[in-house]
Design an enzyme around this catalytic site. Sequence first.
Site, PDB file in Angstrom:
ATOM      1  N   CYS A   8      67.052  33.710  14.267  1.00  0.00           N
ATOM      2  CA  CYS A   8      66.678  32.376  14.755  1.00  0.00           C
ATOM      3  C   CYS A   8      65.612  32.561  15.832  1.00  0.00           C
ATOM      4  O   CYS A   8      64.939  33.595  15.872  1.00  0.00           O
ATOM      5  CB  CYS A   8      67.896  31.598  15.252  1.00  0.00           C
ATOM      6  SG  CYS A   8      68.741  32.330  16.671  1.00  0.00           S
ATOM      7  N   ARG A  14      72.187  30.092  17.209  1.00  0.00           N
ATOM      8  CA  ARG A  14      72.477  30.029  15.782  1.00  0.00           C
ATOM      9  C   ARG A  14      72.728  31.388  15.133  1.00  0.00           C
ATOM     10  O   ARG A  14      73.729  31.560  14.431  1.00  0.00           O
ATOM     11  CB  ARG A  14      71.336  29.312  15.039  1.00  0.00           C
ATOM     12  CG  ARG A  14      71.230  27.841  15.382  1.00  0.00           C
ATOM     13  CD  ARG A  14      69.925  27.257  14.920  1.00  0.00           C
ATOM     14  NE  ARG A  14      68.789  27.800  15.677  1.00  0.00           N
ATOM     15  CZ  ARG A  14      67.525  27.552  15.428  1.00  0.00           C
ATOM     16  NH1 ARG A  14      67.213  26.763  14.398  1.00  0.00           N
ATOM     17  NH2 ARG A  14      66.583  28.058  16.171  1.00  0.00           N
ATOM     18  N   ASP A 123      68.589  23.434  15.506  1.00  0.00           N
ATOM     19  CA  ASP A 123      68.867  24.143  16.746  1.00  0.00           C
ATOM     20  C   ASP A 123      69.773  23.288  17.637  1.00  0.00           C
ATOM     21  O   ASP A 123      69.385  22.194  18.029  1.00  0.00           O
ATOM     22  CB  ASP A 123      67.536  24.418  17.460  1.00  0.00           C
ATOM     23  CG  ASP A 123      67.686  25.449  18.558  1.00  0.00           C
ATOM     24  OD1 ASP A 123      68.824  25.683  19.005  1.00  0.00           O
ATOM     25  OD2 ASP A 123      66.661  26.018  18.954  1.00  0.00           O
TER      26      ASP A 123
END
Length: 152
Positions: A8, A14, A123
């Site tokens: 990410c 994440r 996100d």
Amino acid sequence: MPSILFVCLGNICRSPMAEGALRAEAARLKLDLIVDSAGTGNWHAGEPPDERAQRTARRNGVDISGLRARQVTKADFRRFTHIVALDHENLANLRKLAPADGAAELSLLLDHVPGREGQAVTDPWFGDEAGFDVTWSEVTAAARSLAAMARR
Ligand code: 4NP
């Protein structure tokens, strides 16, 4: 042996959740699988996952407190069989970074979830903790199918 790297932006929300979810699934199935995560950015290198990500994983029985953020490197494209990006921007940056001899297969995380192909994992960094629950359910769904893929 399959080896999977989740990527990410910051490697504190994440992708560490995805790493934790797949490690847990691999342990549950007694699968030999190399799992790691990294960020395309380096601002958080050396840091543990965001507290909200840690709490969300812990609520679901997974401890990700020992993970530390790092930036993805060109060597990762040679070391891993699969590199799984959490969103399109990170996938595009991975494609730019990939060395000519990097054999890792690139994909989006939600490409591994039937019906969610081509979609991004949003996100949760800027939102509230509920956003982290959404992320957790997405990464656990992907972890199940990645583990099934690795088993074949
Ligand atoms: P992640 O979330 O990419 O899921 O780890 C982020 C964490 C931090 C920042 C961006 C995204 N940041 O800009 O600091």
